[in-house]
Design a protein around this motif. Structure first.
Motif, short mmCIF file in Angstrom:
data_model
loop_
_atom_site.label_atom_id
_atom_site.label_comp_id
_atom_site.label_asym_id
_atom_site.label_seq_id
_atom_site.Cartn_x
_atom_site.Cartn_y
_atom_site.Cartn_z
N THR A 36 0.87 -1.15 -0.07
CA THR A 36 -0.06 0.17 -0.06
C THR A 36 0.88 1.06 -0.13
OG1 THR A 36 -1.75 -1.22 1.19
CG2 THR A 36 -1.82 1.14 1.19
N ILE A 37 0.63 2.13 -0.99
CA ILE A 37 1.40 3.27 -1.22
C ILE A 37 0.57 4.63 -0.70
CG2 ILE A 37 2.55 5.13 -2.67
CD1 ILE A 37 3.73 2.51 -4.12
N VAL A 38 0.97 5.47 0.16
CA VAL A 38 0.25 6.66 0.60
C VAL A 38 1.31 7.70 0.57
CG1 VAL A 38 -1.27 5.28 2.20
CG2 VAL A 38 0.84 6.16 3.14
N LYS A 39 0.66 9.00 0.35
CA LYS A 39 1.35 10.28 0.31
C LYS A 39 0.71 11.11 1.06
CE LYS A 39 3.19 11.25 -4.21
NZ LYS A 39 3.21 11.89 -5.61
N PRO A 40 1.53 11.27 2.62
CA PRO A 40 0.95 12.18 3.51
C PRO A 40 0.93 13.65 3.13
CG PRO A 40 3.01 10.95 4.29
CD PRO A 40 2.92 10.75 2.79
N GLY B 1 3.27 15.66 -3.64
CA GLY B 1 4.72 16.07 -4.03
C GLY B 1 5.51 14.77 -4.45
N THR B 2 6.86 14.48 -4.31
CA THR B 2 7.44 13.59 -4.77
C THR B 2 7.54 12.59 -3.86
OG1 THR B 2 9.76 14.29 -4.15
CG2 THR B 2 8.89 15.04 -6.37
N ILE B 3 7.60 12.85 -2.63
CA ILE B 3 7.60 11.73 -1.30
C ILE B 3 6.58 10.91 -0.91
CG2 ILE B 3 8.72 11.48 0.79
CD1 ILE B 3 10.73 12.52 -1.07
N PHE B 4 6.75 9.71 -0.89
CA PHE B 4 5.72 8.71 -0.50
C PHE B 4 6.13 8.00 0.50
CE2 PHE B 4 7.10 6.74 -4.48
CZ PHE B 4 7.34 5.63 -4.23
N THR B 5 5.28 6.99 1.12
CA THR B 5 5.74 5.82 1.96
C THR B 5 4.52 4.91 2.05
OG1 THR B 5 5.75 5.74 4.69
CG2 THR B 5 4.28 7.28 3.89
N GLY B 6 4.68 3.88 2.77
CA GLY B 6 3.69 2.85 2.69
C GLY B 6 4.08 1.48 3.34
N SER B 7 3.54 0.50 3.01
CA SER B 7 3.69 -0.87 3.65
C SER B 7 3.75 -1.86 2.82
CB SER B 7 2.51 -1.06 4.97
OG SER B 7 1.21 -1.05 4.22
N TYR B 8 4.54 -2.91 3.08
CA TYR B 8 4.83 -3.78 2.32
C TYR B 8 4.70 -5.51 2.96
CZ TYR B 8 6.90 -5.95 -2.08
OH TYR B 8 7.25 -6.55 -3.27
N PHE B 9 3.64 -6.23 2.59
CA PHE B 9 3.60 -7.69 3.06
C PHE B 9 4.16 -8.57 1.79
CE2 PHE B 9 2.00 -11.19 4.91
CZ PHE B 9 2.04 -10.97 6.42
N LEU C 38 7.72 1.03 4.08
CA LEU C 38 8.54 1.51 2.68
C LEU C 38 8.71 3.03 2.58
CD1 LEU C 38 6.72 2.55 0.18
CD2 LEU C 38 6.11 -0.09 0.26
N TYR C 39 9.66 3.66 2.08
CA TYR C 39 9.51 5.00 1.68
C TYR C 39 10.12 5.33 0.35
CZ TYR C 39 13.91 5.09 4.00
OH TYR C 39 15.54 4.82 4.38
N GLY C 40 9.87 6.04 -0.24
CA GLY C 40 10.22 6.43 -1.74
C GLY C 40 10.06 7.82 -2.35
N ALA C 41 10.21 7.88 -3.59
CA ALA C 41 10.26 9.23 -4.29
C ALA C 41 9.72 8.80 -5.82
CB ALA C 41 11.41 9.99 -4.29
#
Ligand code: B9F
Length: 125
Positions: free
Chosen positions: A19-23, A26-34, A50-53
């Motif tokens: 699941t990817i979320v964007k608080p 912009g470019t930065i996102f976070t989320g969770s991985y199973f 997870l976190y990414g761009a």
């Protein structure tokens, strides 16, 4: 075609879910991985963060990268990829990854990295 959107739920061909979320926009996102799979038998898989761009400026089919710090083991995966959307509006993520394990010593460094690819699509529900 609309812009390919990273936010939300994804499944890959292994059955792993993320699941990817964007608080904030912009470019930065976070989320969770199973992950559905693990190399070592008997490992209890837990949710990892997870976190990414992404490049959300220059394309409707953005390139991105993210890091998963596996919560149940000493290792890190990096994914890079691109979000594609077809004529029907169906989105997919074409990715490649590197999985870094912990080496016991510098002499074992050569065997600490695995490489592969994953295709992510939207789950049915
Ligand atoms: O299996 C990996 C692991 C790390 C330490 C012991 C086992 C962790 C899970 C990786 C999941 C990969 C796949 N899942 C997915 O969705 S990430 C890329 C693939 N896509 C043995 C020692 C070090 C690594 C393996 Fe290990």
């Amino acid at each position: 075609a609309h812009k390919c959107n990273l936010i939300g739920n994804w499944t890959n061909e292994l059955g792993s879910n993320m699941t990817i979320v964007k608080p904030t926009p912009g470019t930065i996102f976070t989320g969770s991985y199973f992950t559905a799979v693990t190399v070592e038998n008997g490992t209890v898989i837990k949710e990892s963060f997870l976190y990414g761009a992404e490049d959300d400026q220059h394309s409707d089919q953005p390139v991105f990268g993210f890091v998963v710090n596996w919560s149940f083991t000493v290792s890190i995966s990096d994914f890079i990829g691109q979000c594609f959307v077809d004529g029907e509006g169906v989105e997919k993520l074409e990715t490649m990854w590197l999985l870094r394990a912990k080496a016991d010593s510098s002499g074992d460094n050569w065997k600490a990295t695995r490489v592969g690819s994953n295709l992510f699509f939207r789950p049915n529900k």
